[in-house]
Design a protein around this motif. Structure first.
Motif, short mmCIF file in Angstrom:
data_model
loop_
_atom_site.label_atom_id
_atom_site.label_comp_id
_atom_site.label_asym_id
_atom_site.label_seq_id
_atom_site.Cartn_x
_atom_site.Cartn_y
_atom_site.Cartn_z
N GLN A 55 -42.48 10.02 -37.41
CA GLN A 55 -41.17 9.62 -36.89
C GLN A 55 -41.34 9.17 -35.44
O GLN A 55 -41.48 9.98 -34.54
N ARG A 56 -41.29 7.88 -35.22
CA ARG A 56 -41.53 7.31 -33.89
C ARG A 56 -40.22 7.11 -33.13
O ARG A 56 -39.19 6.78 -33.72
N GLN A 57 -40.31 7.30 -31.81
CA GLN A 57 -39.17 7.07 -30.93
C GLN A 57 -39.34 5.72 -30.24
O GLN A 57 -40.43 5.34 -29.82
N ALA A 58 -38.23 4.99 -30.10
CA ALA A 58 -38.28 3.62 -29.58
C ALA A 58 -38.39 3.60 -28.06
O ALA A 58 -37.84 4.45 -27.36
N ALA A 59 -39.11 2.60 -27.57
CA ALA A 59 -39.13 2.24 -26.16
C ALA A 59 -38.86 0.74 -26.10
O ALA A 59 -39.70 -0.06 -26.53
N ASP A 74 -36.00 4.92 -20.76
CA ASP A 74 -36.24 5.05 -19.32
C ASP A 74 -35.92 3.73 -18.63
O ASP A 74 -36.32 2.66 -19.10
N SER A 75 -35.21 3.81 -17.53
CA SER A 75 -34.89 2.61 -16.77
C SER A 75 -36.10 2.22 -15.91
O SER A 75 -37.04 2.98 -15.76
N GLY A 76 -36.03 1.03 -15.35
CA GLY A 76 -37.12 0.58 -14.49
C GLY A 76 -37.72 -0.73 -14.92
O GLY A 76 -38.47 -1.36 -14.17
N GLY A 77 -37.41 -1.17 -16.15
CA GLY A 77 -37.91 -2.47 -16.60
C GLY A 77 -39.41 -2.52 -16.67
O GLY A 77 -40.06 -1.77 -17.40
N ARG A 78 -39.98 -3.41 -15.88
CA ARG A 78 -41.44 -3.61 -15.89
C ARG A 78 -42.17 -2.32 -15.47
O ARG A 78 -43.23 -1.99 -16.01
N SER A 79 -41.62 -1.60 -14.51
CA SER A 79 -42.24 -0.34 -14.08
C SER A 79 -42.24 0.69 -15.21
O SER A 79 -43.19 1.46 -15.36
N LEU A 84 -45.09 3.71 -19.44
CA LEU A 84 -45.31 3.98 -20.86
C LEU A 84 -46.79 3.88 -21.19
O LEU A 84 -47.35 4.75 -21.87
N VAL A 85 -47.44 2.83 -20.71
CA VAL A 85 -48.87 2.67 -20.95
C VAL A 85 -49.64 3.82 -20.31
O VAL A 85 -50.62 4.33 -20.88
N LYS A 86 -49.18 4.27 -19.14
CA LYS A 86 -49.87 5.35 -18.45
C LYS A 86 -49.77 6.66 -19.22
O LYS A 86 -50.71 7.47 -19.20
N THR A 87 -48.65 6.89 -19.90
CA THR A 87 -48.55 8.11 -20.70
C THR A 87 -49.61 8.13 -21.80
O THR A 87 -50.15 9.19 -22.13
N TYR A 88 -49.89 6.95 -22.37
CA TYR A 88 -50.96 6.86 -23.37
C TYR A 88 -52.31 7.19 -22.72
O TYR A 88 -53.12 7.93 -23.29
N ALA A 149 -53.28 -1.68 -21.29
CA ALA A 149 -53.07 -1.47 -22.72
C ALA A 149 -54.37 -1.68 -23.50
O ALA A 149 -54.64 -0.96 -24.48
N ILE A 150 -55.16 -2.64 -23.09
CA ILE A 150 -56.47 -2.85 -23.73
C ILE A 150 -57.35 -1.63 -23.53
O ILE A 150 -58.07 -1.19 -24.44
N ASP A 151 -57.29 -1.04 -22.32
CA ASP A 151 -58.07 0.15 -22.04
C ASP A 151 -57.62 1.32 -22.91
O ASP A 151 -58.44 2.14 -23.34
N VAL A 152 -56.31 1.40 -23.20
CA VAL A 152 -55.79 2.44 -24.09
C VAL A 152 -56.41 2.32 -25.48
O VAL A 152 -56.86 3.31 -26.07
N GLU A 153 -56.43 1.11 -26.00
CA GLU A 153 -57.00 0.90 -27.34
C GLU A 153 -58.48 1.26 -27.36
O GLU A 153 -58.96 1.98 -28.26
#
Length: 247
Positions: A55-59, A74-79, A84-88, A149-153
């Motif tokens: 069950q995935r939650q949307a971002a 979460d607000s902030g747009g690009r930030s 989000l990527v940093k949480t990964y 994001a590439i580094d996350v993968e």
């Protein structure tokens, strides 16, 4: 055409093109990028956990025709996208440290359960960000986020491989230790059997004539017959043990 009708995922204040609302169901679905009338809607997943059971939650990240960013939850747009990527990334790092401390197969198996959805979600997230980067070619900050994001993968894939290798090694080591323990137990059992065969004549004498002094025992009738029978029986037992070991 834009509207602000209520939607279970899209914030009420977002005046999105109606086609986005029709294409986005009540659940987040797969990660993807929608484009319509100069608007971009990136549908991503928040950090997945094994306990979510799929069950995935949307971002959500919306870039309107004026290149203005909005995000939810979460607000902030690009930030917010960068966070989000940093949480990964942070989750992968913590699992990597946990793997270094893991000594049990169950612990490593739990790590694999956590990394598997993380890898799948991270790979799809990278593809969506790459599509967004190609669409917004003038946005230099997206290049940095795309590279993260590439580094996350890559990191999650390497972590999964390391976890599986560690699990295979641990299973092989435990199997080897169990085989060595079984061999040692078999060796000790053989020693005990040999002792039993060696002392069988003495046990026979003690049973038949009791624990009398040797000077009295040798004078009893039939003592040497009993000794001979005990020796022969002991040799037979020892021979059977040797034959079983060779077979």
């Amino acid at each position: 055409m834009q509207t602000n009708q209520n939607h279970p995922i899209i914030p009420k204040t977002w005046n999105l093109p109606e086609i986005f609302r029709r294409r986005l169901g009540e659940s987040v679905g797969r990660q993807r990028l929608m484009v319509e009338e100069g608007n971009y809607l990136a549908v991503l997943h928040q950090l997945p956990m094994a306990s979510d059971k799929g069950q995935r939650q949307a971002a959500l990240f919306w870039i309107n025709e004026r290149q203005e960013w909005k995000s939810a939850p979460d607000s902030g747009g690009r930030s917010a996208l960068r966070e989000l990527v940093k949480t990964y990334q942070d989750r992968i790092q913590s699992l990597d440290q946990l793997l270094d401390r893991s000594e049990k197969a169950s612990e490593i198996h739990d790590i694999i359960d956590e990394v598997t959805p993380l890898l799948r979600a991270g790979r799809n997230m990278m593809q969506v960000i790459q599509e967004l980067r190609q669409s917004l070619s003038d946005d230099q900050q997206l290049i940095v986020i795309r590279d993260q994001a590439i580094d996350v993968e890559r990191s999650s894939e390497l972590l999964l491989q390391d976890a599986k290798s560690s699990l295979d090694y641990l299973i092989a080591r435990n199997s080897s230790e169990q085989a060595e323990a079984a061999a040692a137990a078999t060796c000790e059992a053989r020693k005990l059997n040999r002792l039993a065969a060696f002392f069988f004549p003495l046990a026979t004498l003690a049973t038949v004539f009791g624990m009398n002094p040797p000077s009295e025992v040798v004078q009893l009738n039939g003592v040497w017959i009993v000794v001979a029978v005990g020796l022969i029986t002991g040799l037979i037992v020892y021979g059977l043990l040797c034959a079983g070991r060779k077979s």
